[in-house]
Design an enzyme around this catalytic site. Structure first.
Site, PDB file in Angstrom:
ATOM      1  N   ASP A 199       0.873  -1.171   0.000  1.00 56.92           N
ATOM      2  CA  ASP A 199       0.000   0.000   0.000  1.00 56.92           C
ATOM      3  C   ASP A 199       0.910   1.221   0.000  1.00 56.92           C
ATOM      4  O   ASP A 199       1.700   1.411   0.935  1.00 56.92           O
ATOM      5  CB  ASP A 199      -0.895   0.022   1.243  1.00 56.92           C
ATOM      6  N   ASP A 257     -13.638  -4.265  -2.055  1.00 59.63           N
ATOM      7  CA  ASP A 257     -13.477  -3.970  -0.628  1.00 59.63           C
ATOM      8  C   ASP A 257     -14.855  -4.089   0.015  1.00 59.63           C
ATOM      9  O   ASP A 257     -15.789  -3.384  -0.381  1.00 59.63           O
ATOM     10  CB  ASP A 257     -12.936  -2.546  -0.421  1.00 59.63           C
TER      11      ASP A 257
END
Length: 251
Positions: free
Chosen positions: A11, A130
């Site tokens: 990330d 997600d």
């Protein structure tokens, strides 16, 4: 049975790797190229870079970061974050990506999945989902987990496959960064609904969490960040554990 894949995730924000809990409280975790070099040497079979603020900032994923990471790798590299158009995907591929991952853009314009699959092949198109528990279902969220998309994770995974996606990257927002284990119920529900590979993400904390998601969760691959970034375990030790538990992996 096909070998299960262990995937590392970077990330990235402002050119640095970060990690948080439930998509919040981000802290620095290292340099992307340095971590990529380490993972390549340790036996990770694939790497994912997610530019986590690109969508929020309405910009493309950083080509410089992609290029620096790609130069360290001899394994597939997937890139997500800020890929809103065919041109954005092309820029990521030109910078060194082997696959592109769509999330918010796919929800806003599902036809983009088909466009990219036609151009690069389904194997190069990942749809990232997600999701978190909400009202008895697994609700899909966009914009780095900030906005409810009024979609059910299983239904959206089916549609993504129908539109040409080659893989689903399924992240449990509830488990993200907690090290409490993958959401095996969510993963199994999506894996049972589609015929394309499902990559489980969110919650890896122990070796047995991987065993669980490959068996109970029926995942084809498992992605982790925290336990690898902070050198809490080695990839080889994880693979050896999986082998002992009867999970097929490449050493």
């Amino acid at each position: 049975m096909l070998s299960k894949r262990i995937i590392a995730c970077l990330d990235v924000r402002d050119g640095q790797v970060v990690k948080g809990v439930n998509f919040e409280g981000l802290r620095a975790a290292g340099d992307p190229a340095e971590l990529a070099h380490r993972y390549n040497a340790e036996g990770i079979v694939e790497l994912v870079i997610l530019d986590i603020t690109a969508t929020l900032e309405r910009r493309r994923a950083l080509a410089d970061t992609i290029g620096r990471v790609a130069r360290e790798l001899f394994i597939p590299l997937a890139v997500g974050g800020g890929i809103r158009t065919e041109a954005d995907a092309a820029a990521a591929v030109e910078a060194g990506a082997d696959k592109v991952s769509l999330n918010t853009a796919a929800l806003a314009e599902p036809a983009l999945i088909t466009t990219l699959a036609s151009r690069y092949g389904s194997q190069a198109v990942i749809v990232a989902i997600d999701a978190k528990q909400a009202g008895g279902r697994h609700a899909v969220y966009a914009r780095s987990g900030q906005s409810p998309a009024d979609r059910d994770a299983v239904d959206w995974a089916r549609e993504a496959e129908d539109r040409g996606a080659g893989e689903i990257l399924l992240t449990s927002i509830d488990r993200d960064g907690t090290k409490a284990g993958f959401d095996c119920a969510l993963t199994a529900a999506v894996s049972s609904a589609v015929s394309i590979p499902v990559i489980a993400s969110g919650g890896a904390g122990t070796f047995d969490h991987f065993v669980d998601v490959f068996t109970e969760g029926r995942a084809d691959a498992a992605l982790a960040a925290s336990i690898f970034h902070y050198a809490e375990t080695s990839v080889r030790a994880l693979k050896q554990h999986l082998r002992r538990r009867g999970i097929p992996v490449r050493l």
